[in-house]
Write a protein that holds these residues in place. Structure first.
Motif, short mmCIF file in Angstrom:
data_model
loop_
_atom_site.label_atom_id
_atom_site.label_comp_id
_atom_site.label_asym_id
_atom_site.label_seq_id
_atom_site.Cartn_x
_atom_site.Cartn_y
_atom_site.Cartn_z
N LYS A 1 -2.91 -4.13 8.97
CA LYS A 1 -1.95 -3.99 7.88
C LYS A 1 -0.88 -5.07 7.95
O LYS A 1 -0.51 -5.54 9.04
N ASP B 1 -5.14 3.95 -1.15
CA ASP B 1 -4.93 5.00 -0.14
C ASP B 1 -5.98 4.92 0.95
O ASP B 1 -5.67 5.13 2.14
N LEU C 1 0.82 -1.22 0.00
CA LEU C 1 0.00 0.00 0.00
C LEU C 1 0.85 1.27 0.00
O LEU C 1 0.48 2.29 0.60
N ALA D 1 -5.03 2.10 3.22
CA ALA D 1 -3.90 2.46 4.07
C ALA D 1 -4.31 3.40 5.20
O ALA D 1 -3.74 3.34 6.30
#
Length: 478
Positions: free
Chosen positions: A474, A464, A258, A467
């Motif tokens: 993550k 985005d 990412l 993220a």
């Protein structure tokens, strides 16, 4: 539930080969191991738990019923019944219930919500349950206990040692494996060898050869390309494989991790432009953007289009529609001279997720069924019934290989040619919403409602958003 916030570097294929060559001594899971796994999720212990022994490492209660649910798709369900027969031979007193369907989420979400899921689930199809969500809710049993259990064929080896490289990593979320991805699925572009021989068409290796052949096919009155337009996943696979070849490991890491601007790499835009040229060049079958997978594949089998993208389940899925002399074969996505990966690179992944729910009433039985799948008998049954390659080493005997159907044999040859140049993406498993957003954008691209630049913009925006969403766990591709 607390879960790790960062994954370690995934093991490479070579590292796993080295580890596999160093067979460990028998490792019998210690008492309480299953309970420890369940305890980590905070959702309780399985109700059927017997004594753990070297021959019965999960402590299966021989008389406990086993509840099996399988997605009924391209692989059929004959393979699952063969697994169940093998389970019945080990535990003849167990009553096995078998159910199947195409709407896995619709069928099973209420049971998961009620705390009464099946003991064993084959989770696949466009309505499959999202594994990252199940994991986040503590509803997936940790399968590391399976990997460390002794192999049924050779108790001196662990189950992890009989799996082909990449299988463990394909089923990992964080540092542990939560799904056994059992089918060694090869993705590529399919065609009829007999048709090509009849027409005198040469199988293209480069993108220039491919587009030139598309012109020839179009001039002959046939559509060069069909795709499963209602399910953009198929075309997204083609695009991502082109991006992987064009950008190599560096771009793959940026996208999976990412990183800002990853989708704005030149390798991405050029690949999207080539995919879009199928539409802009008039190479696609009329109306294919509105067809289901079986409708598009049927049109291809009827000779209405020369190529179609798919995984190696295609042959089994279309077994009732393929002409006897069709002689189907698969090729990699065409090569571009500037590619960072060789022309033979191909996506061959351990796919088709099999899971054991944390709150399964017979979790030990579900794990044991997975262990049976990892035996040579289980793998041979899968190759025979599903017409697909299993992830178990040494399962394909000369007799099985000789009896392979054309599509399976072609898939096997493609994997052999690729050697270690295998394309593997992580983000589809790690971030299901991102994958959904990418598929939506791909549908728009192939419908010619957006162009390549807009696709890149939407893909970057989706990455985005992922993220920036703190609630999404993550991971890092090293």
């Amino acid at each position: 539930m607390h879960t790790p916030t960062h994954s370690p570097a995934p093991m490479t294929r070579r590292q796993l080969l080295i580890r596999s060559a160093t067979a460990a001594a028998i490792a019998v899971p210690g008492a309480g191991l299953l309970t420890a796994c369940a305890g980590g999720t905070g959702t309780g212990s399985p109700s059927a738990q017997g004594t753990q022994t070297a021959d019965n490492p999960f402590g299966v209660v021989a008389s406990a019923p086993l509840d099996v649910y399988v997605f009924k798709g391209g692989l059929g369900e004959g393979f699952a019944k063969a697994f169940e027969d093998l389970y019945g031979q080990r535990f003849p007193g167990a009553k096995i219930s078998h159910s199947s369907g195409t709407d896995v989420t619709g069928d099973l979400q209420p049971r998961f919500n009620a705390g009464s899921p099946p003991d064993f689930v084959f989770d696949d199809g466009d309505k499959k349950m999202k594994l990252d969500v199940l994991h986040a809710n503590g509803q997936l049993a940790n399968l590391d206990v399976l990997l460390d259990a002794p192999s049924l064929d050779d108790p001196s080896k662990k189950v992890r040692d009989v799996l082909v490289p990449g299988t463990v990593e394909a089923g990992q979320i964080g540092t542990s494996m939560f799904s056994l991805n059992y089918a060694l699925t090869v993705y590529g572009i399919w065609y009829s060898k007999s048709l090509f021989a009849k027409k005198g068409w040469k199988v293209p290796k480069t993108w220039d050869e491919f587009t030139a052949l598309c012109e020839t096919i179009k001039a002959a009155g046939m559509s060069p390309w069909a795709h499963q337009g209602k399910y953009p996943f198929y075309m997204l696979v083609v695009l991502m494989d082109m991006i992987a070849k064009a950008g190599g490991e560096a771009v793959m890491k940026k996208i999976d991790n990412l990183q800002p601007g990853a989708w704005q790499e030149d390798a991405v835009l050029r690949s999207v432009e080539r995919i879009h040229s199928l539409v802009a060049g008039g190479y696609t079958l009329a109306g294919t953007e509105g067809l289901t997978h079986t409708e598009a594949q049927t049109a291809w089998a009827q000779g209405k289009a020369a190529f179609i993208p798919c995984g190696s389940w295609l042959e089994q899925e279309m077994s009732g529609s393929i002409p006897a002399d069709f002689d189907m074969a698969v090729m990699p996505v065409p090569h571009v001279p500037s590619d960072r990966m060789p022309a033979t690179a191909v996506r061959a992944v351990a796919a088709e997720a099999f899971i054991v729910p944390t709150r399964a009433a017979n979790q030990a039985g579900g794990l044991e069924l997975l262990r049976i799948m990892c035996s040579k008998a289980g793998a041979a049954a899968f190759a025979k019934e599903a017409k697909s390659l299993p992830v178990v080493r040494g399962a394909l005997t000369p007799e099985i290989t000789a009896a392979m159907s054309p599509g399976t044999k072609s898939s096997s040859d493609l994997i052999a040619a690729a050697a270690d140049d295998v394309i593997t993406w992580k983000h589809p498993t790690w971030y299901s919403q991102l994958e959904t957003d990418l598929e939506t954008a791909m549908g728009e691209l192939m419908g010619n409602r957006i162009g390549p630049a807009e696709f890149v913009k939407r893909a970057q925006s989706a990455a985005d958003r992922t993220a920036a969403t703190s609630s999404i766990q993550k991971y890092t591709r090293a």
